[in-house]
Enzyme design. Structure first.
Site, mmCIF file in Angstrom:
data_model
loop_
_atom_site.group_PDB
_atom_site.id
_atom_site.type_symbol
_atom_site.label_atom_id
_atom_site.label_comp_id
_atom_site.label_asym_id
_atom_site.label_seq_id
_atom_site.Cartn_x
_atom_site.Cartn_y
_atom_site.Cartn_z
ATOM 1 N N LYS A 39 0.850 -1.253 0.128
ATOM 2 C CA LYS A 39 -0.101 -0.028 0.059
ATOM 3 C C LYS A 39 1.034 1.333 -0.001
ATOM 4 O O LYS A 39 2.114 1.205 0.143
ATOM 5 C CB LYS A 39 -0.989 0.116 1.051
ATOM 6 C CG LYS A 39 -0.319 -0.147 2.659
ATOM 7 C CD LYS A 39 -1.336 -0.032 3.567
ATOM 8 C CE LYS A 39 -0.634 0.088 4.964
ATOM 9 N NZ LYS A 39 -1.877 0.245 6.097
ATOM 10 N N TYR A 275 12.889 31.622 0.739
ATOM 11 C CA TYR A 275 11.607 32.316 1.155
ATOM 12 C C TYR A 275 11.770 32.687 2.661
ATOM 13 O O TYR A 275 12.494 32.150 3.359
ATOM 14 C CB TYR A 275 10.497 31.511 1.135
ATOM 15 C CG TYR A 275 9.950 31.249 -0.379
ATOM 16 C CD1 TYR A 275 9.966 32.517 -1.197
ATOM 17 C CD2 TYR A 275 9.724 29.903 -0.993
ATOM 18 C CE1 TYR A 275 9.239 32.132 -2.520
ATOM 19 C CE2 TYR A 275 9.471 29.895 -2.393
ATOM 20 C CZ TYR A 275 9.142 30.707 -3.200
ATOM 21 O OH TYR A 275 8.667 30.655 -4.409
HETATM 22 C C1 LIG Z 1 -3.507 -3.647 8.161
HETATM 23 C C2 LIG Z 1 -1.974 -3.637 8.186
HETATM 24 N N1 LIG Z 1 -1.366 -4.702 8.096
HETATM 25 C C3 LIG Z 1 0.126 -4.906 8.016
HETATM 26 C C4 LIG Z 1 0.511 -3.509 7.875
HETATM 27 C C5 LIG Z 1 2.166 -3.619 7.744
HETATM 28 O O1 LIG Z 1 2.921 -2.942 8.851
HETATM 29 P P1 LIG Z 1 4.268 -2.907 8.880
HETATM 30 O O2 LIG Z 1 4.573 -1.933 7.797
HETATM 31 O O3 LIG Z 1 4.574 -2.387 10.353
HETATM 32 O O4 LIG Z 1 5.072 -4.030 8.736
HETATM 33 C C6 LIG Z 1 -0.173 -2.423 7.981
HETATM 34 C C7 LIG Z 1 0.471 -1.133 7.943
HETATM 35 O O5 LIG Z 1 0.335 0.027 8.330
HETATM 36 C C8 LIG Z 1 -1.467 -2.369 8.094
HETATM 37 O O6 LIG Z 1 -2.407 -1.251 8.102
#
Ligand SMILES: Cc1ncc(COP(=O)(O)O)c(C=O)c1O
Length: 382
Positions: A39, A275
């Site tokens: 993601k 700036y």
């Molecule tokens: C639902 C969920 N699972 C897994 C992860 C992965 O976490 P990490 O990046 O700490 O491994 C996240 C990250 O925010 C998450 O929101």
């Protein structure tokens, strides 16, 4: 070092480092499968680039946040199992089911929307029940699991593939009280579901920190984000690891962010820079104008605070970070030329700038530093 690659800035993705990190997690996790959490543009590393490396590594699971991310992967030809970990609005259910994207189910409304979509498409909607164990974000409170199971029994279009939950306080502390409580809640929920006849092929709870610290949380699948990119979830995670006498994982940062010197200028002592005139030179100074700014994800709070690397030396950022530029002091770096390579994050010679350093200067966490690197900047696998 000149960087004649036709780009004004780019993000390098170190494939060896990625595979190294994956191996480290695989060793830790044993038979538990890895879901690469991709993601947020793979935490800034490039959604498609990381999906490609994950496929090459034979990973069967990808985790995204949104329908859009899932569809982007499908359109690019990725046919691994993709779980949308975040919110799918009721009117997106059909598109998700059509593209064989797994969704988390966290209330009756989204469950029913997925079932309706599946009925229309004459398919099954594959879901992962997301159980509320103490994060109080997305999730079904344990008390409502009974009604959810009864509903699922009436919905033949729904296929329950998994059950999951997510930790609230595993990175920020060396105290394992809260994760243990969430783990107990998760186990209770799983027992409840199984006692009520719900078959659950894939149970998953662990993120990077849990995979590093708590074998009890491994179950069938671990959702690994930050760790795959070679970053530690926090100092506390590393300390906890050491306190337990565990050998820390040998993680290698995957991402470097680079650009070029766009202009060099010499200014007299007493010159204001950028700036707000927040910096004034105390001597005759040589400046490098660098074509990266807060639009690109170089946080404005790094103004007058961070440094970049040029020819293996530190060059202090002078003045405010602009939307598309920063200026750095190169007075003490001999021989800097136009279009020399600049490192904003990563290693140059013996010097390095880590996501943790930038996070500390910007008052945030390494997760935010990498995820906010603008996704329009090209990602190059090296
Ligand atoms: C639902 C969920 N699972 C897994 C992860 C992965 O976490 P990490 O990046 O700490 O491994 C996240 C990250 O925010 C998450 O929101």
């Amino acid at each position: 070092m000149k960087a004649g690659n036709g780009m004004i800035q780019w993000v390098e993705i170190d494939r060896k480092a990625f595979f190294n990190n994956l191996d480290e997690f695989k060793k830790r996790l044993g038979r538990t499968e890895v879901m690469a959490v991709v993601k947020a543009n793979a935490y800034g590393h490039g959604l498609l680039e990381i999906a490609r490396l994950s496929r090459e590594a034979g990973l069967n699971w990808l985790g995204v946040n949104s329908l859009e991310e899932g569809l982007t992967l499908r359109r690019a030809g990725f046919n691994q199992k993709i779980l949308i970990l975040g919110y799918v609005s009721l009117d997106q259910a059909e598109a998700a089911v059509e593209a064989d994207l797994r969704c988390v189910a966290y209330n009756l409304e989204n469950l029913k929307a997925l079932a309706r979509a599946a009925r229309r498409l004459q398919k099954r909607a594959i879901i992962h029940l997301k159980v509320e164990t103490g994060t109080n974000r997305q999730g079904i409170p344990v008390k409502q699991l009974g009604s959810i199971v009864r509903e699922i029994k009436k919905l033949p279009e729904i296929e329950v593939e998994g059950v999951s939950s997510h930790f609230a306080n595993i990175e920020d502390t060396t105290d394992d009280y809260y994760p243990k409580r969430q783990l107990a809640n998760f186990i209770e929920a799983v027992h409840f579901l199984e006692e009520n006849g719900q078959v659950i092929p894939v149970k998953h709870l662990a993120c990077s920190a849990a995979a590093i610290l708590f074998p009890e949380t491994f179950f069938d699948l671990a959702r690994i984000g930050l760790g795959l990119y070679g970053l530690w979830p926090s100092k506390e995670t590393l300390i906890s690891c050491q306190q337990r006498g565990q050998e820390p994982l040998k993680l290698k940062p995957v991402l470097s962010w680079r650009t070029k010197v766009a202009q060099i200028k010499t200014v007299p002592a007493g010159s204001y820079i950028g700036y707000g005139c927040t910096y004034r030179t105390t001597r005759r100074s040589q400046l490098a104008v660098i074509p990266v700014g807060y639009y690109d994800g170089y946080d404005r709070s790094l103004s007058n605070a961070a440094y970049v690397l040029i020819k293996g030396h530190r060059a202090q950022v002078r003045g405010r970070v602009c939307m598309d530029f920063i200026m750095a002091d190169i007075t003490d770096i001999p021989g800097v030329e136009l279009e020399d390579r600049v490192t904003l994050l990563g290693t140059d010679g013996r010097e390095k700038i880590t996501a943790e350093q930038l996070a500390s200067l910007a008052g945030t966490i390494n997760y935010e530093i990498v995820t906010r690197i603008n996704q329009l900047i090209p990602r190059v696998i090296v």
